[in-house]
Motif scaffolding. Structure first.
Motif, PDB file in Angstrom:
ATOM      1  N   MET A   1       0.843  -1.173   0.000  1.00 44.99           N
ATOM      2  CA  MET A   1       0.000   0.000   0.000  1.00 44.99           C
ATOM      3  C   MET A   1       0.889   1.237   0.000  1.00 44.99           C
ATOM      4  O   MET A   1       2.019   1.204   0.457  1.00 44.99           O
ATOM      5  CB  MET A   1      -0.888  -0.028   1.249  1.00 44.99           C
ATOM      6  N   TYR A   2       0.355   2.314  -0.508  1.00 45.51           N
ATOM      7  CA  TYR A   2       1.035   3.605  -0.442  1.00 45.51           C
ATOM      8  C   TYR A   2       0.364   4.450   0.620  1.00 45.51           C
ATOM      9  O   TYR A   2      -0.845   4.374   0.819  1.00 45.51           O
ATOM     10  CB  TYR A   2       0.950   4.339  -1.781  1.00 45.51           C
ATOM     11  N   LYS A   3       1.180   5.248   1.312  1.00 54.79           N
ATOM     12  CA  LYS A   3       0.614   6.161   2.295  1.00 54.79           C
ATOM     13  C   LYS A   3       1.350   7.493   2.198  1.00 54.79           C
ATOM     14  O   LYS A   3       2.487   7.573   1.714  1.00 54.79           O
ATOM     15  CB  LYS A   3       0.680   5.601   3.705  1.00 54.79           C
TER      16      LYS A   3
ATOM     17  N   GLN B   1      -6.976   7.046   0.487  1.00 51.37           N
ATOM     18  CA  GLN B   1      -7.972   6.147   1.076  1.00 51.37           C
ATOM     19  C   GLN B   1      -7.493   4.702   1.131  1.00 51.37           C
ATOM     20  O   GLN B   1      -8.242   3.814   1.534  1.00 51.37           O
ATOM     21  CB  GLN B   1      -9.273   6.218   0.269  1.00 51.37           C
ATOM     22  N   GLY B   2      -6.244   4.474   0.711  1.00 48.26           N
ATOM     23  CA  GLY B   2      -5.678   3.135   0.800  1.00 48.26           C
ATOM     24  C   GLY B   2      -6.053   2.214  -0.344  1.00 48.26           C
ATOM     25  O   GLY B   2      -5.972   0.992  -0.211  1.00 48.26           O
ATOM     26  N   LYS B   3      -6.447   2.778  -1.480  1.00 51.93           N
ATOM     27  CA  LYS B   3      -6.840   1.951  -2.620  1.00 51.93           C
ATOM     28  C   LYS B   3      -5.627   1.461  -3.399  1.00 51.93           C
ATOM     29  O   LYS B   3      -4.619   2.148  -3.511  1.00 51.93           O
ATOM     30  CB  LYS B   3      -7.765   2.732  -3.559  1.00 51.93           C
ATOM     31  N   ALA B   4      -5.756   0.277  -3.970  1.00 53.80           N
ATOM     32  CA  ALA B   4      -4.692  -0.331  -4.771  1.00 53.80           C
ATOM     33  C   ALA B   4      -4.660   0.324  -6.153  1.00 53.80           C
ATOM     34  O   ALA B   4      -5.706   0.658  -6.703  1.00 53.80           O
ATOM     35  CB  ALA B   4      -4.942  -1.829  -4.915  1.00 53.80           C
ATOM     36  N   PRO B   5      -3.468   0.486  -6.718  1.00 58.19           N
ATOM     37  CA  PRO B   5      -3.378   1.053  -8.068  1.00 58.19           C
ATOM     38  C   PRO B   5      -4.244   0.322  -9.091  1.00 58.19           C
ATOM     39  O   PRO B   5      -4.887   0.953  -9.928  1.00 58.19           O
ATOM     40  CB  PRO B   5      -1.890   0.915  -8.402  1.00 58.19           C
ATOM     41  N   LYS B   6      -4.304  -1.005  -9.034  1.00 61.89           N
ATOM     42  CA  LYS B   6      -5.139  -1.761  -9.981  1.00 61.89           C
ATOM     43  C   LYS B   6      -6.612  -1.404  -9.806  1.00 61.89           C
ATOM     44  O   LYS B   6      -7.343  -1.253 -10.794  1.00 61.89           O
ATOM     45  CB  LYS B   6      -4.935  -3.256  -9.816  1.00 61.89           C
TER      46      LYS B   6
ATOM     47  N   ASP C   1       4.031   1.143   2.164  1.00 58.59           N
ATOM     48  CA  ASP C   1       3.628   0.724   3.499  1.00 58.59           C
ATOM     49  C   ASP C   1       3.216  -0.740   3.423  1.00 58.59           C
ATOM     50  O   ASP C   1       2.708  -1.199   2.396  1.00 58.59           O
ATOM     51  CB  ASP C   1       2.461   1.604   3.971  1.00 58.59           C
ATOM     52  N   ASP C   2       3.418  -1.477   4.483  1.00 56.69           N
ATOM     53  CA  ASP C   2       3.101  -2.904   4.507  1.00 56.69           C
ATOM     54  C   ASP C   2       1.632  -3.199   4.786  1.00 56.69           C
ATOM     55  O   ASP C   2       1.230  -4.358   4.774  1.00 56.69           O
ATOM     56  CB  ASP C   2       3.959  -3.625   5.556  1.00 56.69           C
ATOM     57  N   GLN C   3       0.844  -2.186   5.049  1.00 59.13           N
ATOM     58  CA  GLN C   3      -0.568  -2.397   5.353  1.00 59.13           C
ATOM     59  C   GLN C   3      -1.308  -2.899   4.110  1.00 59.13           C
ATOM     60  O   GLN C   3      -0.955  -2.547   2.989  1.00 59.13           O
ATOM     61  CB  GLN C   3      -1.212  -1.089   5.831  1.00 59.13           C
ATOM     62  N   PRO C   4      -2.364  -3.695   4.308  1.00 59.39           N
ATOM     63  CA  PRO C   4      -3.141  -4.159   3.153  1.00 59.39           C
ATOM     64  C   PRO C   4      -3.966  -3.014   2.555  1.00 59.39           C
ATOM     65  O   PRO C   4      -4.313  -2.056   3.248  1.00 59.39           O
ATOM     66  CB  PRO C   4      -4.053  -5.237   3.742  1.00 59.39           C
ATOM     67  N   TYR C   5      -4.252  -3.137   1.265  1.00 62.82           N
ATOM     68  CA  TYR C   5      -5.079  -2.132   0.592  1.00 62.82           C
ATOM     69  C   TYR C   5      -6.509  -2.215   1.104  1.00 62.82           C
ATOM     70  O   TYR C   5      -6.989  -3.275   1.494  1.00 62.82           O
ATOM     71  CB  TYR C   5      -5.071  -2.349  -0.922  1.00 62.82           C
TER      72      TYR C   5
END
Length: 139
Positions: A1-3, A44-49, A85-89
């Motif tokens: 994840m990106y933050k 908002q923690g969304k995945a690029p895909k 970041d290691d958090q899940p999307y």
């Protein structure tokens, strides 16, 4: 994840326009309309895909949107606006991305016009005879 790189950056979105301020360098960034939507989705923690798939739902979507989003995110990480970041999307639904007037540009614009003001220290750079704030180059 990106933050968001909260050690250096401040983020806000108002009226669909994302603004990021680097309070270490005084640079600030603005994004195109679609770029602002992508920035907000990453916040908002969304995945690029997931973001790309939502953009592709727009009629007339450009065929290289995957690469455009990838390059945009690379620019965000290069400027250290976002960090990995290691958090899940987040798996929560986002709603639609509505691309206005077929504008699929993903631009990140960098501005330095107020750099001196952003880097001024109004609490410590005060002298009665010099005015307030006293900018560093006046020393």
């Amino acid at each position: 994840m990106y933050k968001l790189n909260e050690e250096k950056m401040f983020y806000d979105i108002a009226d669909g326009q994302a603004i990021v301020i680097n309070f270490v360098t005084g640079m600030y960034y603005g994004a195109s309309a679609l770029g602002s939507m992508v920035l907000d989705a990453l916040m908002q923690g969304k995945a690029p895909k997931q973001i790309v798939d939502l953009i592709k739902n727009n009629e007339g979507c450009v065929v290289d949107i995957d690469q455009r989003v990838e390059r945009f995110i690379a620019a965000l990480t290069e400027k250290e606006i976002f960090i990995s970041d290691d958090q899940p999307y987040s798996q929560e639904s986002m709603g639609d991305f509505v691309v206005v007037d077929g504008d699929y540009s993903l631009e990140l614009n960098e501005f330095a016009e107020v750099q001196d003001l952003l880097l001024a220290d109004p609490v410590h750079d005060v002298e009665a005879d010099m005015g307030w704030p006293r900018l560093k180059e006046e020393d």
